[in-house]
Write an enzyme that holds these catalytic residues in place. Sequence first.
Site, PDB file in Angstrom:
ATOM      1  CB  THR A 106     -12.553  46.241  23.016  1.00  0.00           C
ATOM      2  OG1 THR A 106     -12.481  47.718  24.668  1.00  0.00           O
ATOM      3  CG2 THR A 106     -13.012  47.185  22.126  1.00  0.00           C
ATOM      4  CG  ASP A 107     -14.755  45.378  29.466  1.00  0.00           C
ATOM      5  OD1 ASP A 107     -13.619  45.270  30.100  1.00  0.00           O
ATOM      6  OD2 ASP A 107     -16.039  44.649  30.717  1.00  0.00           O
TER       7      ASP A 107
ATOM      8  NE  ARG B  89      29.337  38.053   6.101  1.00  0.00           N
ATOM      9  CZ  ARG B  89      27.741  38.600   6.441  1.00  0.00           C
ATOM     10  NH1 ARG B  89      28.136  39.600   5.707  1.00  0.00           N
ATOM     11  NH2 ARG B  89      27.376  37.654   6.003  1.00  0.00           N
TER      12      ARG B  89
ATOM     13  CE  LYS C 173     -10.461  46.046  26.424  1.00  0.00           C
ATOM     14  NZ  LYS C 173     -11.429  46.738  26.675  1.00  0.00           N
TER      15      LYS C 173
ATOM     16  CG  PHE D 206      28.967  39.430   1.816  1.00  0.00           C
ATOM     17  CD1 PHE D 206      27.523  39.051   1.466  1.00  0.00           C
ATOM     18  CD2 PHE D 206      29.011  40.971   2.101  1.00  0.00           C
ATOM     19  CE1 PHE D 206      27.103  39.428   0.685  1.00  0.00           C
ATOM     20  CE2 PHE D 206      28.028  41.646   0.897  1.00  0.00           C
ATOM     21  CZ  PHE D 206      27.482  41.203   0.549  1.00  0.00           C
TER      22      PHE D 206
ATOM     23  CG  HIS E  46      26.582  45.039  10.149  1.00  0.00           C
ATOM     24  ND1 HIS E  46      26.412  43.712   9.383  1.00  0.00           N
ATOM     25  CD2 HIS E  46      25.789  46.002   9.872  1.00  0.00           C
ATOM     26  CE1 HIS E  46      25.908  44.765   8.367  1.00  0.00           C
ATOM     27  NE2 HIS E  46      25.193  45.979   8.648  1.00  0.00           N
TER      28      HIS E  46
ATOM     29  CD  GLN F 231      20.948  39.162   0.994  1.00  0.00           C
ATOM     30  OE1 GLN F 231      22.811  39.080   1.217  1.00  0.00           O
ATOM     31  NE2 GLN F 231      21.438  40.190   0.225  1.00  0.00           N
TER      32      GLN F 231
END
Length: 302
Positions: free
Chosen positions: A59-60, A179, A11, A162, A263, A235
């Site tokens: 699943t119940d 930035r 479930k 960057f 961005h 990174q």
Amino acid sequence: MSTLINSSYGKANVKFLKVKKDPSNPKVQDVLEANVQCLLKGNFDVSYTEADNSVIVPTDTVKNTILVEAKNTDVWPIERFAGHLAKHFTSKYSHVDGVEISIVQQRWNKYPVNGKLHDHSFVHEGPETKQTFLTYNKKTQELSLKSCIKDLTVLKSTGSMFYGFNVCDYTILKPTTDRILSTDVFASWEFDPKKLATLEDIATYADAGLFEDTLKTARDATLELFALENSASVQATMYNMAGKILALVPEVKTVTYELPNKHYILFNLEWKGIKDNTELFYPASDPNGLIKCTVGRTNAKL
Ligand SMILES: O=c1[nH]c(=O)c2[nH]c(=O)[nH]c2[nH]1
């Protein structure tokens, strides 16, 4: 001819909110809102290949189990509850060999009123969630436990650079030493299966506070390095964040980050004779960068 290669079922989206009352003052409470997914693995092949339902735990029933066990046992922290469900399903049904469990926890935090955290009023702290993922195989005793922070949205308006990237005939990006950097943090940490080797170990570590402490360490390290580092790139910053978590939590084997680079781009207002715009940006919803890494310990074999 066809053959069943793999299967699991159960479930999803079993949701509950549990209230914990302080026995010495029942008006002092805590809450945990969770969304549980629990899939069973095992000797269910005939239900797929022979339409034989006799092996199926419905699943119940899986849903009912999650809710009854949530009432009857401690669900704090969610790693403990995942371990408890794994134990329950693999011991109650002899043909259940394993489980795949994920639990998502909402961020409900108490807020201050008159300078003191209110006893039972909570604020929902946005889309950020804590999640845990457990897989367990009864036959091999293999246990994997990972937890994560998802959708912790951060932005810094300077202190990010960057430059020095590869330039070719397809490059239009200009290098920058200033930035905006913004992301929705997904940070996950995998506990060392040598240290968390059994389902019982999960309960022991839960009692010792490991899971809450690791969440706090990971969140703090992420937010702190995001703020303090003059970022060379997404990174480099995510690698440093992961390294800090590994340095602070010996029980963690690997740390994974997945960070979209959301961005924000300067409006070009030169048409209006404005050549010095460094303040007004537009959020570019797409496309976005997407940067992932998994970091482990030096000399550790993954
Ligand atoms: O931190 C970044 N990493 C990249 O890989 C990249 N690529 C890009 O266009 N901008 C950025 N920023």
